[in-house]
Design an enzyme around this catalytic site. Structure first.
Site, mmCIF file in Angstrom:
data_model
loop_
_atom_site.group_PDB
_atom_site.id
_atom_site.type_symbol
_atom_site.label_atom_id
_atom_site.label_comp_id
_atom_site.label_asym_id
_atom_site.label_seq_id
_atom_site.Cartn_x
_atom_site.Cartn_y
_atom_site.Cartn_z
ATOM 1 N N CYS A 194 0.800 -1.221 0.000
ATOM 2 C CA CYS A 194 0.000 0.000 0.000
ATOM 3 C C CYS A 194 0.834 1.271 0.000
ATOM 4 O O CYS A 194 0.314 2.356 -0.257
ATOM 5 C CB CYS A 194 -0.958 -0.005 1.188
ATOM 6 N N HIS A 211 -3.266 6.980 2.212
ATOM 7 C CA HIS A 211 -3.668 5.707 1.605
ATOM 8 C C HIS A 211 -5.086 5.374 2.056
ATOM 9 O O HIS A 211 -5.412 5.475 3.242
ATOM 10 C CB HIS A 211 -2.691 4.610 2.034
ATOM 11 N N ASN A 248 -10.053 -0.285 -1.103
ATOM 12 C CA ASN A 248 -8.592 -0.243 -1.014
ATOM 13 C C ASN A 248 -8.010 -0.816 -2.299
ATOM 14 O O ASN A 248 -8.008 -2.024 -2.513
ATOM 15 C CB ASN A 248 -8.127 -1.049 0.196
#
Length: 304
Positions: A88, A229, A259
């Site tokens: 990520c 993020h 995500n």
């Protein structure tokens, strides 16, 4: 496929929608669309690109790299590059890498991409992960800037390998190659200890943001836009609260995308530009925490 509801997912994660590619669509296919869009926005052609770095957890193949596949697809005849694996934090790490290539004078223009087809490694019978992840890609072009122009001002990154088991894909690498046993045990999918990841992410997002701001001689109050993020709404809001940032300075778009791993930050930047929240000269703080654990933050003045 799992016992859950929209209400349960939205309350715990902030996610309402996720986008999933059609069968046969790979990370390089999404990356191509993002890359061509970024190159056009920059007023360049693919021939102008000298370096390509792709932050991804889901390369088309273990080899060749997705960067190689992408270079061919977009016709960047003069570029070299590679994939970068930081989960990520992939975009922040890739952005820093591209910036260093340009700042050091090696290349005039670097193409930086965050792209993932997470649906290819998600177990849709595992409620702990399947409600979180989607597919997406985003890209930026990094070019030289003078001290007086909007530019990347600083970065801070760290890793903590002790957290690796909390978020990983156990099989498929050299330690545990593919076999009938690994497939039957569903070890080629993402596994996550949600509580461990959540606590680490909340703590480290604030820490890394303060570190990079301190390095640049800045205070959180000077930040115009905070782009974290997009993993979980509660993580983003907790970090923003600890930094003293109001909701008006925080970009959250995971409700529509979930995500998308390395793609979340560039997708959020694109949304902020589209809705007028991000303008030339704005001070932007990017932050990420990912599997590894990887931690990263970048401070920049937006140039578009």
């Amino acid at each position: 496929m799992v016992q859950t509801t929209d209400e349960w997912i939205l309350q715990r994660t902030g996610i309402r929608e996720r986008h999933i590619v059609d069968p046969g669509v790979a990370t390089s296919d999404l990356a191509k669309e993002a890359a061509l869009g970024a190159i056009e926005q920059a007023g360049l052609t693919s021939d102008d690109i000298g370096f390509i770095v792709v932050g991804t957890t889901t390369p088309d193949t273990i080899f060749p790299s997705t960067a190689c596949v992408l270079q061919h697809k977009i016709g960047a005849r003069h570029a070299w590059g590679f994939d970068l694996g930081a989960a990520c934090s992939g975009f922040n790490y890739a952005l820093t890498t591209g910036m260093q290539m340009v700042a050091g004078g090696a290349h005039e223009h670097a193409l930086v991409i965050g792209a993932d087809v997470m649906s290819s490694i998600i177990d849709y019978t595992d409620r702990a992960t399947c409600v979180l992840f989607g597919d997406g890609a985003g890209a930026v072009v990094v070019s030289p800037a003078s001290e007086s122009e909007p530019r990347i001002m600083g970065f801070a990154h760290e890793i903590d390998g002790s957290g690796g088991p909390a978020l990983c894909m156990p099989a498929g690498g050299s330690r545990m190659p593919a076999s009938h046993d690994t497939v039957e045990k569903r070890l080629h999918y993402v596994k996550q200890d949600g509580q461990t990841v959540f606590k680490f992410a909340v703590r480290k997002t604030e820490e890394i943001c303060r570190r990079v701001l301190d390095q640049c001689g800045l205070d959180p109050s000077q930040v115009d836009l905070f782009v974290s993020h997009q993993a979980n709404r509660r993580i983003i809001q907790a970090a923003a609260d600890r930094l003293g940032l109001p909701d008006s300075k925080v970009v959250i778009n995971l409700e529509r995308f979930g995500n998308t791993t390395a793609a979340t930050i560039p997708l959020a930047l694109a949304d902020a530009v589209a809705d007028g929240r991000l303008k030339r000269g704005d001070l932007v703080l990017l932050a990420s925490v990912g599997a590894g654990f990887t931690v990263g933050a970048v401070v920049l003045r937006w140039s578009l």
